[in-house]
Enzyme design. Structure first.
Site, PDB file in Angstrom:
ATOM      1  N   THR A 287       0.831  -1.207   0.000  1.00  0.00           N
ATOM      2  CA  THR A 287       0.000   0.000   0.000  1.00  0.00           C
ATOM      3  C   THR A 287       0.867   1.259   0.000  1.00  0.00           C
ATOM      4  O   THR A 287       2.009   1.227   0.481  1.00  0.00           O
ATOM      5  CB  THR A 287      -0.923   0.012   1.241  1.00  0.00           C
ATOM      6  OG1 THR A 287      -1.442   1.325   1.437  1.00  0.00           O
ATOM      7  CG2 THR A 287      -0.205  -0.392   2.514  1.00  0.00           C
TER       8      THR A 287
ATOM      9  N   GLU B 146       0.483   3.529   1.940  1.00  0.00           N
ATOM     10  CA  GLU B 146       0.597   3.987   3.326  1.00  0.00           C
ATOM     11  C   GLU B 146       1.945   3.636   3.951  1.00  0.00           C
ATOM     12  O   GLU B 146       2.318   4.191   4.977  1.00  0.00           O
ATOM     13  CB  GLU B 146      -0.549   3.425   4.169  1.00  0.00           C
ATOM     14  CG  GLU B 146      -1.903   3.844   3.620  1.00  0.00           C
ATOM     15  CD  GLU B 146      -3.025   3.792   4.628  1.00  0.00           C
ATOM     16  OE1 GLU B 146      -2.748   3.831   5.837  1.00  0.00           O
ATOM     17  OE2 GLU B 146      -4.187   3.732   4.189  1.00  0.00           O
TER      18      GLU B 146
ATOM     19  N   TYR C 135      -1.393  -0.380  11.147  1.00  0.00           N
ATOM     20  CA  TYR C 135      -1.749  -1.010   9.865  1.00  0.00           C
ATOM     21  C   TYR C 135      -0.606  -0.856   8.869  1.00  0.00           C
ATOM     22  O   TYR C 135      -0.104  -1.834   8.313  1.00  0.00           O
ATOM     23  CB  TYR C 135      -3.037  -0.400   9.303  1.00  0.00           C
ATOM     24  CG  TYR C 135      -3.229  -0.672   7.810  1.00  0.00           C
ATOM     25  CD1 TYR C 135      -3.438  -1.960   7.326  1.00  0.00           C
ATOM     26  CD2 TYR C 135      -3.166   0.378   6.877  1.00  0.00           C
ATOM     27  CE1 TYR C 135      -3.599  -2.207   5.963  1.00  0.00           C
ATOM     28  CE2 TYR C 135      -3.321   0.138   5.513  1.00  0.00           C
ATOM     29  CZ  TYR C 135      -3.532  -1.161   5.061  1.00  0.00           C
ATOM     30  OH  TYR C 135      -3.668  -1.409   3.713  1.00  0.00           O
TER      31      TYR C 135
END
Ligand SMILES: NC(=O)c1ccc[n+]([C@@H]2O[C@H](COP(=O)([O-])OP(=O)(O)OC[C@H]3O[C@@H](n4cnc5c(N)ncnc54)[C@H](O)[C@@H]3O)[C@@H](O)[C@H]2O)c1
Length: 341
Positions: free
Chosen positions: A128, A130, A152
């Protein structure tokens, strides 16, 4: 032409189920094994249309369970493994990170070990954007340092780098993708777009974090599926590919657009205290993938309108999820999937 066997893990979730649909649309001959634990986010109804397709096999199981993973390799001999399985909601990771560490890191290790033992053509780890953390201006390239800012994204960064390490150490044929925020059909209604659309439909408030000025890049899920397949066939082993939609928006813009498309008043917006450690802006430079030959094909305006309409038209899909009825329903009625020999 021989038929390729895809092992898709986490295929009952949002992106995984769109990807499985994409595979059956794209290829006349393909076999797909979907290994999914069916957490709250996994919904077998997403793939109801494939229930009687002999080339689609659903197996309920955990990627952390090496026994089941090894048996799938032995029985189906997959050519490709695409790992979507993850705990994926940042807010939940802030509440309790344990399942994130297990699935997003240890689960990746189990899949990599099975790949090492049995071999396959390609292992695609769905990472991701992120993992890079927040950026005030400019965009992250694949060479940018990773600075994940919540449990996460930190657990995803662990799975991402562990995957690379199996290329570097054991020459496993891995590729890692880092996509931006996806939107489209079948997204669990805890995430921003489906939550706000479904709340607006019920004239409930739209809880907007902080000042609403956090920026995300938005990628239509069908463009993402195509990019994954493109990378699987054309990407270089051991490489990372950023996948961006090229549509950066503040959360408040997305919120206003949803209300406008649904003809609902802005008074439904309810500012709430900001998420702890909320990353301000994510931005990806996708030029590496553009040079290889992939571009998103859907315009944000059209795809957003279609997405909103999909949730309006599929209340029977999301209403049970929001009410919690679904969990009770599928525990009672949904078969466990194929049992392995
Ligand atoms: N949604 C996004 O915007 C986005 C963006 C970039 C990357 N990603 C990544 O893409 C992947 C898919 O995201 P999503 O939004 O579809 O997530 P999702 O939460 O909708 O689906 C995750 C799926 O994984 C399954 N799962 C969870 N733990 C499992 C386990 N231990 N074993 C087997 N299955 C398990 C769940 O049952 C569910 O079906 C994730 O790896 C996520 O990190 C998502």
């Amino acid at each position: 032409m021989s038929r390729n066997v895809y092992l898709v893990t986490g295929g009952a979730g949002f992106i995984g189920s769109n990807y499985i649909h994409y595979l059956f649309e794209k290829y006349a001959q393909v076999k797909v094994i979907n290994l999914d634990k069916l957490t709250y986010a996994g919904n077998p109804e997403n793939l109801n249309d494939l229930k009687n397709n002999p080339d689609y096999v659903f197996i309920k199981g955990d990627i952390c369970d090496s026994t089941i993973v090894n048996r799938i390799f032995e029985e189906f001999k997959p050519d490709y493994l695409i790992n979507f399985a993850a705990e994926s909601h940042v807010d939940r990771s802030i509440g309790d990170a344990e399942d994130f560490i297990r699935t997003d890191m240890y689960g990746v290790y189990v899949l990599l070990e099975a790949t090492r033992k049995y071999g396959l053509e390609r292992f695609i780890q769905i990472s991701t954007d992120e993992v890079y953390g927040s950026i005030e201006s400019g965009s992250f390239t694949e060479e940018s340092p990773l600075k994940p800012g919540n449990p996460y994204s930190a657990s995803k960064a662990g799975g991402d780098r562990l995957t690379y390490s199996y290329f570097n150490t054991y020459q496993l044929p891995v590729i890692i993708t880092r996509a931006s925020n996806n939107y489209g059909p079948y997204q669990y209604p805890e995430k921003l777009i489906p939550l706000f659309v479904t709340n607006a439909m019920e004239d409930k408030s739209l809880p907007l974090y902080g000042d609403g000025k956090n920026v995300r890049d938005w990628l239509y899920v069908k463009d993402h599926c195509k990019a994954i397949e493109f990378v699987l066939k054309n990407g270089e082993l051991g490489e990372v590919y950023n996948i961006a939609g090229g549509s950066e928006k503040e959360n408040i813009e997305i919120t206003r657009l949803i209300l406008e498309l649904m003809d609902k008043p802005e008074s439904l917006i309810k500012p709430v205290a900001d998420r702890i450690g909320h990353d301000r802006r994510y931005s990806l430079d996708s030029s590496k993938l553009h040079q290889l030959g992939w571009q998103p094909q859907h315009s944000f305006d059209v795809a957003m309108r279609e997405t909103v309409q999909w949730y309006v038209d599929h209340q029977d899909w999301w209403k049970p999820l929001k009410s919690g009825e679904y969990l009770e329903y599928y525990k009672k009625h949904y078969p466990e999937g194929k049992s392995l020999t």
